[in-house]
Scaffold this active site. Structure first.
Site, PDB file in Angstrom:
ATOM      1  CG  ASP A 191      -0.258  -0.006   2.556  1.00  0.00           C
ATOM      2  OD1 ASP A 191       0.985  -0.158   2.603  1.00  0.00           O
ATOM      3  OD2 ASP A 191      -0.950   0.143   3.586  1.00  0.00           O
ATOM      4  CD  GLU A 192       5.461   1.099   3.183  1.00  0.00           C
ATOM      5  OE1 GLU A 192       6.419   1.853   2.984  1.00  0.00           O
ATOM      6  OE2 GLU A 192       5.454   0.202   4.053  1.00  0.00           O
TER       7      GLU A 192
ATOM      8  CE  LYS B  51       6.862  -4.424  -3.688  1.00  0.00           C
ATOM      9  NZ  LYS B  51       7.236  -5.848  -3.928  1.00  0.00           N
TER      10      LYS B  51
HETATM   11  P1  NAD Z   1      11.403  -9.909   3.505  1.00  0.00           P
HETATM   12  O1  NAD Z   1      12.412  -8.811   3.440  1.00  0.00           O
HETATM   13  O2  NAD Z   1      11.128 -10.586   4.794  1.00  0.00           O
HETATM   14  O3  NAD Z   1      11.783 -11.057   2.462  1.00  0.00           O
HETATM   15  C1  NAD Z   1      12.259 -10.787   1.175  1.00  0.00           C
HETATM   16  C2  NAD Z   1      12.857 -12.079   0.626  1.00  0.00           C
HETATM   17  O4  NAD Z   1      13.331 -11.801  -0.703  1.00  0.00           O
HETATM   18  C3  NAD Z   1      14.050 -12.592   1.424  1.00  0.00           C
HETATM   19  O5  NAD Z   1      13.931 -13.981   1.624  1.00  0.00           O
HETATM   20  C4  NAD Z   1      15.246 -12.265   0.550  1.00  0.00           C
HETATM   21  O6  NAD Z   1      16.325 -13.178   0.705  1.00  0.00           O
HETATM   22  C5  NAD Z   1      14.633 -12.344  -0.832  1.00  0.00           C
HETATM   23  N1  NAD Z   1      15.365 -11.528  -1.816  1.00  0.00           N
HETATM   24  C6  NAD Z   1      15.793 -10.256  -1.669  1.00  0.00           C
HETATM   25  N2  NAD Z   1      16.458  -9.865  -2.764  1.00  0.00           N
HETATM   26  C7  NAD Z   1      16.437 -10.922  -3.628  1.00  0.00           C
HETATM   27  C8  NAD Z   1      16.951 -11.136  -4.933  1.00  0.00           C
HETATM   28  N3  NAD Z   1      17.622 -10.172  -5.584  1.00  0.00           N
HETATM   29  N4  NAD Z   1      16.733 -12.325  -5.527  1.00  0.00           N
HETATM   30  C9  NAD Z   1      16.053 -13.307  -4.885  1.00  0.00           C
HETATM   31  N5  NAD Z   1      15.564 -13.171  -3.636  1.00  0.00           N
HETATM   32  C10 NAD Z   1      15.751 -11.981  -3.015  1.00  0.00           C
HETATM   33  O7  NAD Z   1      10.089  -9.257   2.896  1.00  0.00           O
HETATM   34  P2  NAD Z   1       8.569  -9.528   3.277  1.00  0.00           P
HETATM   35  O8  NAD Z   1       8.182  -8.607   4.372  1.00  0.00           O
HETATM   36  O9  NAD Z   1       8.315 -10.954   3.390  1.00  0.00           O
HETATM   37  O10 NAD Z   1       7.863  -8.968   1.946  1.00  0.00           O
HETATM   38  C11 NAD Z   1       7.643  -9.833   0.838  1.00  0.00           C
HETATM   39  C12 NAD Z   1       6.977  -9.029  -0.269  1.00  0.00           C
HETATM   40  O11 NAD Z   1       5.749  -8.482   0.194  1.00  0.00           O
HETATM   41  C13 NAD Z   1       7.814  -7.853  -0.761  1.00  0.00           C
HETATM   42  O12 NAD Z   1       7.671  -7.770  -2.154  1.00  0.00           O
HETATM   43  C14 NAD Z   1       7.193  -6.657  -0.066  1.00  0.00           C
HETATM   44  O13 NAD Z   1       7.344  -5.479  -0.862  1.00  0.00           O
HETATM   45  C15 NAD Z   1       5.733  -7.079   0.000  1.00  0.00           C
HETATM   46  N6  NAD Z   1       4.957  -6.506   1.131  1.00  0.00           N
HETATM   47  C16 NAD Z   1       5.443  -6.585   2.412  1.00  0.00           C
HETATM   48  C17 NAD Z   1       4.676  -6.080   3.463  1.00  0.00           C
HETATM   49  C18 NAD Z   1       5.137  -6.182   4.901  1.00  0.00           C
HETATM   50  O14 NAD Z   1       4.498  -5.616   5.775  1.00  0.00           O
HETATM   51  N7  NAD Z   1       6.206  -6.891   5.208  1.00  0.00           N
HETATM   52  C19 NAD Z   1       3.436  -5.498   3.190  1.00  0.00           C
HETATM   53  C20 NAD Z   1       2.982  -5.438   1.866  1.00  0.00           C
HETATM   54  C21 NAD Z   1       3.748  -5.954   0.841  1.00  0.00           C
HETATM   55  P1  TYD Z   2       8.034  -0.517   9.758  1.00  0.00           P
HETATM   56  O1  TYD Z   2       7.752  -1.749  10.536  1.00  0.00           O
HETATM   57  O2  TYD Z   2       9.442  -0.222   9.350  1.00  0.00           O
HETATM   58  O3  TYD Z   2       7.073  -0.541   8.494  1.00  0.00           O
HETATM   59  P2  TYD Z   2       6.764   0.638   7.396  1.00  0.00           P
HETATM   60  O4  TYD Z   2       7.729   1.727   7.539  1.00  0.00           O
HETATM   61  O5  TYD Z   2       6.942  -0.098   6.107  1.00  0.00           O
HETATM   62  O6  TYD Z   2       5.351   1.047   7.651  1.00  0.00           O
HETATM   63  O7  TYD Z   2       7.527   0.720  10.595  1.00  0.00           O
HETATM   64  C1  TYD Z   2       6.180   0.818  11.044  1.00  0.00           C
HETATM   65  C2  TYD Z   2       6.013   2.162  11.721  1.00  0.00           C
HETATM   66  O8  TYD Z   2       6.813   2.173  12.925  1.00  0.00           O
HETATM   67  C3  TYD Z   2       6.497   3.337  10.891  1.00  0.00           C
HETATM   68  O9  TYD Z   2       5.666   4.461  11.139  1.00  0.00           O
HETATM   69  C4  TYD Z   2       7.891   3.602  11.424  1.00  0.00           C
HETATM   70  C5  TYD Z   2       7.770   3.235  12.892  1.00  0.00           C
HETATM   71  N1  TYD Z   2       8.999   2.708  13.533  1.00  0.00           N
HETATM   72  C6  TYD Z   2       9.461   3.276  14.720  1.00  0.00           C
HETATM   73  O10 TYD Z   2       8.873   4.207  15.270  1.00  0.00           O
HETATM   74  N2  TYD Z   2      10.606   2.760  15.271  1.00  0.00           N
HETATM   75  C7  TYD Z   2      11.293   1.732  14.688  1.00  0.00           C
HETATM   76  O11 TYD Z   2      12.370   1.319  15.243  1.00  0.00           O
HETATM   77  C8  TYD Z   2      10.802   1.154  13.490  1.00  0.00           C
HETATM   78  C9  TYD Z   2      11.515   0.024  12.820  1.00  0.00           C
HETATM   79  C10 TYD Z   2       9.648   1.684  12.949  1.00  0.00           C
END
Ligand code: NAD
Ligand code: TYD
Length: 349
Positions: free
Chosen positions: A133-134, A161
Site C-alpha cells: 500500500d506504500e 515497488k
Molecule cells: P522480507 O524482506 O522478509 O523477504 C524478502 C525475501 O526476498 C528474502 O527472503 C530475501 O532473501 C529475498 N530476496 C531479496 N532480494 C532478492 C533477490 N535479488 N533475488 C532473490 N531473492 C531476493 O520481505 P517480506 O516482508 O516478506 O515482503 C515480501 C513481499 O511483500 C515484498 O515484495 C514486499 O514489498 C511485500 N509486502 C510486504 C509487506 C510487509 O508488511 N512486510 C506489506 C505489503 C507488501
Molecule cells: P516498519 O515496521 O518499518 O514498516 P513501514 O515503515 O513499512 O510502515 O515501521 C512501522 C512504523 O513504525 C512506521 O511508522 C515507522 C515506525 N517505527 C518506529 O517508530 N521505530 C522503529 O524502530 C521502526 C523500525 C519503525
C-alpha cells in the site's frame, strides 16, 4: 502432470508463509522457491516443509538473467508468485540503489522470462506481483486507499515497488501478459525479521533494550496478520481477475504509540513482569526522513468479490505472534547473531 509454480522470496517473512500454504495445500503443484538468501532470507522458516516431494529450493538472484531464463526453460513455470524484494524503508533510505536493482530490474527479468516462454500461449498462465500500500503515498487524518488511488510514493522503497507495479501492468497491456497485483498493508506475525516495528520491539523488550519510537509516534499503520495475507494471496492467485489489482488490509489502524503500549502490556503479562515495566523502555528518537503519516486500506473489493476478511483480531494476532517469538527464542537468537545464514551451508551443501 504437476504444474510448476515459481515463488520468489519464499525464504523471507511473508514468502515463507505463502510457500507453506501452497506446499501443504496443493499436491498437484510443484513449488519452486527461488531466494537469494539476503540478510532477510532464512531457510529456518521452512524446516517443516523442506523435505516435501512437491517442493524445491533454489538459491539464486532474480536479477541474474541467465539463471532466470535457464530456470524458466527447465521448469516451464505456469505461474509466478513474486515476493522477492528489498522490503525495509529505513534500509532504502541508506542504500536506495539495491532497491532499484532488486525490486525494479529483478521484476523485469522475471516478467521478460515469463513473456518469452508463454507469449504464444497465455491460456491458464498467471504472474502475480505482491506489492504494498506504500505505493499510494501518505494519507492525511481521514480517507482510505482504494484500488484507484493514484500512486504517489515517498520513499525509495515505495518508489521501487510502484515502478515494479507499473512494469507488471505495462507487460499486461503491451504483451497481454496475464497478471494480478495486490497491494497490502503492514504485515506482522511469526518469522518477521526483527528490523520492522513489531518484531524489533518484541526482541528489545525481551532483552530490556530501549524501544526507539520515531518522531512523536503518531504515525498510523493498518496491520494485518501474515497468515491472513497468505490466505488472500492463495485466493487471488486462483480467483483474482486477470489484469486486475486488489487492496488487502486489516481494517485495523493503529497509531504507533498506541500499538506499542498494547504490545508492552501483553509482553509484561507474558513475561511475568510488573505492568508498566516495558513502557519505561519507550525512547523517542529522531524521525525517519519522508515518514508517511498514515496508511489505511479500503479492502472492500476483495471482501465483496471473494468474502475474504481477516480471521483474527489484532489483539489475538499480536498475542499469537508474541507467543511464537517467546517459544522460538533460538530462531530469534540465530537471527540476531547472524547464525541463521549458516543453515543453507549445512543443509544444502
Ligand atoms: P522480507 O524482506 O522478509 O523477504 C524478502 C525475501 O526476498 C528474502 O527472503 C530475501 O532473501 C529475498 N530476496 C531479496 N532480494 C532478492 C533477490 N535479488 N533475488 C532473490 N531473492 C531476493 O520481505 P517480506 O516482508 O516478506 O515482503 C515480501 C513481499 O511483500 C515484498 O515484495 C514486499 O514489498 C511485500 N509486502 C510486504 C509487506 C510487509 O508488511 N512486510 C506489506 C505489503 C507488501
Ligand atoms: P516498519 O515496521 O518499518 O514498516 P513501514 O515503515 O513499512 O510502515 O515501521 C512501522 C512504523 O513504525 C512506521 O511508522 C515507522 C515506525 N517505527 C518506529 O517508530 N521505530 C522503529 O524502530 C521502526 C523500525 C519503525
Amino acid at each position: 502432470m504437476k504444474k510448476y509454480i515459481l515463488i520468489t522470496g519464499g525464504a523471507g517473512f511473508i514468502g515463507s508463509h505463502v510457500v507453506r500454504q501452497f506446499v501443504n495445500k496443493y499436491a498437484n503443484y510443484h513449488i519452486v522457491n527461488l531466494d537469494a538468501l539476503t540478510y532477510a532470507g532464512n531457510l529456518e522458516n521452512l524446516i517443516d516443509i523442506e523435505k516435501e516431494s512437491n517442493y524445491t529450493f533454489i538459491k539464486g538472484d532474480i536479477t541474474d538473467e541467465i539463471l532466470i531464463n535457464q530456470l524458466f526453460k527447465t521448469y516451464r513455470f505456469e505461474g509466478v508468485i513474486h515476493l522477492a524484494a528489498e522490503s525495509h524503508v529505513d534500509r532504502s533510505i541508506t542504500d536506495p540503489l539495491v532497491f532499484a536493482k532488486t525490486n525494479i530490474l529483478g521484476t523485469m527479468v522475471l516478467l521478460n522470462a515469463f513473456k518469452n516462454l508463454w507469449k504464444n500461449n497465455w491460456e491458464g498462465k498467471r504472474f502475480y506481483h505482491i506489492s504494498t500500500d506504500e505505493v499510494y503515498g501518505s494519507l492525511g487524518e481521514t480517507g482510505l486507499f482504494t484500488e484507484t488511488t493514484s500512486y504517489d510514493p515517498n520513499s525509495p522503497y515505495s518508489a521501487s515497488k510502484a515502478s515494479s507495479d507499473h512494469f507488471v501492468r505495462a507487460y499486461g497491456e503491451t504483451y497481454g501478459l496475464p497478471y494480478v497485483i495486490s497491494n497490502c498493508s503492514n504485515n506482522y506475525g511469526p518469522n518477521q525479521f526483527p528490523e520492522k516495528l513489531i518484531p524489533l520491539f518484541i526482541n528489545n523488550i525481551i532483552e530490556q533494550k530501549p524501544l526507539p519510537v520515531y518522531g512523536n509516534g503518531k504515525y498510523t499503520r493498518d496491520w494485518l496478520y501474515v497468515i491472513d495475507h497468505a490466505i488472500a494471496i492463495d485466493l487471488l492467485y486462483h480467483e483474482g481477475k486477470n489484469h486486475d489489482t486488489y487492496n488487502i488490509g486489516g481494517f485495523n489502524e493503529w497509531q504507533n504509540i498506541e500499538l506499542i503500549k498494547v504490545l508492552c502490556q501483553q509482553m509484561d503479562e507474558k513475561l511475568g513482569r510488573p505492568i508498566g515495566t516495558s513502557e519505561k523502555l519507550i525512547t523517542y528518537v529522531k524521525d525517519r526522513p519522508g515518514h508517511d503519516l498514515r496508511y489505511a486500506i479500503d479492502a472492500s473489493k476483495i471482501n465483496k468479490e471473494f468474502g475474504w476478511q481477516p480471521s483474527v483480531t489484532f489483539e489475538e494476532g499480536l498475542s499469537i505472534t508474541i507467543d511464537w517469538y517467546l517459544k522460538n527464542s533460538e530462531w530469534l537468537q540465530n537471527v540476531t547473531c547472524g547464525l541463521y545464514q549458516d543453515y543453507y551451508q549445512k543443509q544444502y551443501k
